[in-house]
Structures are given as C-alpha cells and as structure tokens.
Motif scaffolding. Structure first.
Motif, mmCIF file in Angstrom:
data_model
loop_
_atom_site.group_PDB
_atom_site.id
_atom_site.type_symbol
_atom_site.label_atom_id
_atom_site.label_comp_id
_atom_site.label_asym_id
_atom_site.label_seq_id
_atom_site.Cartn_x
_atom_site.Cartn_y
_atom_site.Cartn_z
ATOM 1 N N VAL A 1 0.861 -1.187 0.000
ATOM 2 C CA VAL A 1 0.000 0.000 0.000
ATOM 3 C C VAL A 1 0.896 1.235 0.000
ATOM 4 O O VAL A 1 1.727 1.408 0.908
ATOM 5 C CB VAL A 1 -0.915 0.019 1.241
ATOM 6 N N PRO A 2 0.751 2.102 -0.999
ATOM 7 C CA PRO A 2 1.615 3.291 -1.031
ATOM 8 C C PRO A 2 1.279 4.258 0.089
ATOM 9 O O PRO A 2 0.114 4.434 0.455
ATOM 10 C CB PRO A 2 1.323 3.909 -2.398
ATOM 11 N N ASP A 3 2.313 4.878 0.633
ATOM 12 C CA ASP A 3 2.120 5.963 1.593
ATOM 13 C C ASP A 3 1.753 7.252 0.882
ATOM 14 O O ASP A 3 1.027 8.089 1.428
ATOM 15 C CB ASP A 3 3.405 6.175 2.397
ATOM 16 N N VAL A 4 2.270 7.397 -0.347
ATOM 17 C CA VAL A 4 2.007 8.588 -1.147
ATOM 18 C C VAL A 4 1.618 8.147 -2.551
ATOM 19 O O VAL A 4 2.333 7.363 -3.180
ATOM 20 C CB VAL A 4 3.232 9.524 -1.216
ATOM 21 N N ILE A 5 0.477 8.639 -3.035
ATOM 22 C CA ILE A 5 0.027 8.361 -4.394
ATOM 23 C C ILE A 5 0.420 9.539 -5.265
ATOM 24 O O ILE A 5 0.025 10.684 -5.004
ATOM 25 C CB ILE A 5 -1.486 8.126 -4.431
ATOM 26 N N VAL A 6 1.220 9.262 -6.274
ATOM 27 C CA VAL A 6 1.723 10.319 -7.166
ATOM 28 C C VAL A 6 0.722 10.522 -8.300
ATOM 29 O O VAL A 6 0.300 9.558 -8.947
ATOM 30 C CB VAL A 6 3.102 9.945 -7.732
ATOM 31 N N VAL A 7 0.358 11.768 -8.536
ATOM 32 C CA VAL A 7 -0.664 12.087 -9.537
ATOM 33 C C VAL A 7 -0.029 12.836 -10.706
ATOM 34 O O VAL A 7 0.525 13.935 -10.534
ATOM 35 C CB VAL A 7 -1.802 12.924 -8.919
ATOM 36 N N GLY A 8 -0.096 12.220 -11.880
ATOM 37 C CA GLY A 8 0.360 12.898 -13.094
ATOM 38 C C GLY A 8 1.825 13.273 -13.061
ATOM 39 O O GLY A 8 2.676 12.528 -12.569
ATOM 40 N N TYR B 1 8.293 13.054 -11.319
ATOM 41 C CA TYR B 1 7.540 12.016 -12.017
ATOM 42 C C TYR B 1 6.962 12.602 -13.301
ATOM 43 O O TYR B 1 6.472 13.737 -13.309
ATOM 44 C CB TYR B 1 6.380 11.516 -11.155
ATOM 45 N N ARG B 2 7.012 11.825 -14.385
ATOM 46 C CA ARG B 2 6.315 12.176 -15.626
ATOM 47 C C ARG B 2 5.436 11.003 -16.027
ATOM 48 O O ARG B 2 5.918 9.870 -16.148
ATOM 49 C CB ARG B 2 7.296 12.505 -16.759
ATOM 50 N N HIS B 3 4.171 11.290 -16.246
ATOM 51 C CA HIS B 3 3.187 10.245 -16.526
ATOM 52 C C HIS B 3 3.183 9.924 -18.023
ATOM 53 O O HIS B 3 2.926 10.790 -18.855
ATOM 54 C CB HIS B 3 1.799 10.747 -16.083
ATOM 55 N N PHE B 4 3.502 8.663 -18.346
ATOM 56 C CA PHE B 4 3.511 8.196 -19.731
ATOM 57 C C PHE B 4 2.705 6.897 -19.828
ATOM 58 O O PHE B 4 3.270 5.813 -19.976
ATOM 59 C CB PHE B 4 4.946 7.947 -20.218
ATOM 60 N N PRO B 5 1.375 6.960 -19.719
ATOM 61 C CA PRO B 5 0.561 5.734 -19.768
ATOM 62 C C PRO B 5 0.602 5.074 -21.140
ATOM 63 O O PRO B 5 0.984 5.688 -22.129
ATOM 64 C CB PRO B 5 -0.844 6.239 -19.431
ATOM 65 N N CYS C 1 0.771 0.566 -19.070
ATOM 66 C CA CYS C 1 -0.223 0.383 -18.015
ATOM 67 C C CYS C 1 -0.715 1.782 -17.627
ATOM 68 O O CYS C 1 -0.107 2.786 -18.008
ATOM 69 C CB CYS C 1 0.350 -0.369 -16.821
ATOM 70 N N PRO C 2 -1.824 1.880 -16.883
ATOM 71 C CA PRO C 2 -2.426 3.199 -16.634
ATOM 72 C C PRO C 2 -1.527 4.187 -15.901
ATOM 73 O O PRO C 2 -1.577 5.391 -16.164
ATOM 74 C CB PRO C 2 -3.670 2.859 -15.800
ATOM 75 N N GLY C 3 -0.704 3.703 -14.971
ATOM 76 C CA GLY C 3 0.102 4.622 -14.178
ATOM 77 C C GLY C 3 1.528 4.791 -14.649
ATOM 78 O O GLY C 3 2.297 5.537 -14.037
ATOM 79 N N CYS C 4 1.902 4.123 -15.711
ATOM 80 C CA CYS C 4 3.295 4.079 -16.178
ATOM 81 C C CYS C 4 3.918 5.477 -16.199
ATOM 82 O O CYS C 4 3.382 6.406 -16.791
ATOM 83 C CB CYS C 4 3.347 3.452 -17.565
ATOM 84 N N SER C 5 5.061 5.609 -15.542
ATOM 85 C CA SER C 5 5.708 6.906 -15.384
ATOM 86 C C SER C 5 7.221 6.757 -15.455
ATOM 87 O O SER C 5 7.761 5.662 -15.273
ATOM 88 C CB SER C 5 5.343 7.534 -14.029
ATOM 89 N N THR C 6 7.876 7.870 -15.711
ATOM 90 C CA THR C 6 9.322 7.944 -15.551
ATOM 91 C C THR C 6 9.612 8.759 -14.297
ATOM 92 O O THR C 6 8.761 9.520 -13.819
ATOM 93 C CB THR C 6 10.009 8.582 -16.765
ATOM 94 N N ILE C 7 10.817 8.578 -13.776
ATOM 95 C CA ILE C 7 11.239 9.286 -12.562
ATOM 96 C C ILE C 7 12.583 9.936 -12.848
ATOM 97 O O ILE C 7 13.541 9.250 -13.206
ATOM 98 C CB ILE C 7 11.371 8.320 -11.374
ATOM 99 N N GLU C 8 12.649 11.261 -12.698
ATOM 100 C CA GLU C 8 13.895 11.989 -12.923
ATOM 101 C C GLU C 8 14.514 12.408 -11.595
ATOM 102 O O GLU C 8 13.849 12.999 -10.749
ATOM 103 C CB GLU C 8 13.650 13.226 -13.772
ATOM 104 N N ILE C 9 15.770 12.037 -11.431
ATOM 105 C CA ILE C 9 16.564 12.491 -10.292
ATOM 106 C C ILE C 9 17.894 12.967 -10.861
ATOM 107 O O ILE C 9 18.609 12.199 -11.504
ATOM 108 C CB ILE C 9 16.804 11.364 -9.269
#
Length: 197
Positions: free
Chosen positions: A94-101, A114-118, A121-129
């Motif tokens: 269970v996520p503690d934080v739900i990332v939106v868009g 986070y960048r949303h690229f569905p 799957c519906p939530g598929c995202s990239t993560i930039e650090i």
C-alpha cells in the motif's frame, strides 16, 4: 549522483538505488530485492515505483517495513499492488504517497520529478533524479513497453510517445530492463513506434 543496479527475478527487472546528497532512493524493488537493497543503502529515504507490475513492486512491502520508509506509487497503478492477475501470490503493498500525473517531489532539497507516460499500463511513469531518468517499462534502448497486456492501451502509448518527443533536454535513461540509453537517442525512434502501434 551514484547509481547502483541489480537485475531481479526471471524477468531480470532492474532494481536501482540512486544516491544523491547522502540520500538513497530505491526504484522498482522487484522479486527478492530486499537483501540486495539492504546491503547497498546507508540512508534510505524512499521507495519509488515507476509502475505497478509485479516484477517491479514485489519487495515494496518488505522494504517499507524493514527500512521504515515511505512508498510512492503512480495513481493509475495502485490497484495492481494488491491484485495481480499474473501473480496471485504477489505480496500486497500500500503506497504511503500516491503520485498524480506529472508531479515533482522534494526530499529536503533533492527534487524527484515524475512524468506520466501511460500506455504500457495506466500509471506508467518515468522518474527523474538529477541527470538520470528511470523509465520503468515505458521506454528502453531501441524499444518501448508492450501494449498487449491487461490495462495496456496502444492509443495512450501513442500519446505518451508524442509527449516524450517534446522533451527539450537530454538525460541518461535507466530502463526497467536492459541497458542504459538517452532521451535524445530514443526520441529518434519515437515516430517509428508511433507508426507501429
């Protein structure tokens, strides 16, 4: 920034530890990732999911509990963390934080985008650090995520690739499977994949 990677499970899903400013970010802890992660972190601050497929999230709950840190998951894939049609024995999390868009998080001065690229799957995202983009199963070296799975959408993938083409910067891409590449390199192939879908 230091990046450690270890392919996990039969699908050789890349689990990453990105360390920046003394903070360890755990990205996509897949099957049996817990011990490797624990041996390679000194100051873990967050678990980050690019998406919710079982081979990327298997060790979420174990690491949440053993390390006492929060889990961040894209909104569209939260249901996949507790109900996998492929892997009924998936340990639920269970996520503690739900990332939106397209959301940017701030961890005491370290920005995580986070960048949303569905499509895959519906939530598929990239993560930039920093100068890295962790692309999960959105984009790979000369390839893209499959769109023939339950909840996949070729139409959404086309829109995501169009969005990806518009990125006006370059970073190293660390994908969910396989070798690193770059944004600029994969933008060259985007039209091919758009036309193939």
């Amino acid at each position: 920034m230091q990046i450690k990677v270890q392919p996990m499970g039969i699908y050789q899903t890349n689990c990453y530890i990105a360390t920046i400013d003394g903070k360890d970010f755990i990205i996509d802890p897949g099957v049996d990732a817990t011990e490797w992660v624990k041996q390679n972190v000194t100051n873990p601050v967050a678990i980050l999911n690019t998406h919710g497929h079982f081979d990327h999230v298997w060790s979420n709950d174990e690491l949440q509990n053993q390390l006492g840190i929060k889990l961040y998951t894209p909104k569209g894939d939260v249901p996949l963390l507790v109900d996998s049609s492929w892997m009924p024995d998936l340990p639920p999390s269970v996520p503690d934080v739900i990332v939106v868009g397209d959301e940017e998080l701030d961890f005491d001065g370290v920005k995580v985008k986070y960048r949303h690229f569905p499509g895959h799957c519906p939530g598929c995202s990239t993560i930039e650090i920093g100068d890295a983009m962790f692309s999960g199963d959105f984009i790979f070296e000369r390839s893209i995520g499959r769109t023939d799975f339950p909840l996949s959408s070729p139409q959404d993938m086309k829109k995501s690739l169009e969005k990806f083409k518009l990125l006006d910067f370059d970073k190293t891409i660390y994908p969910g499977h396989g070798n690193t590449t770059t944004i600029k390199q994969e933008q060259k192939h985007a039209d091919y994949w758009i036309n193939s879908l």
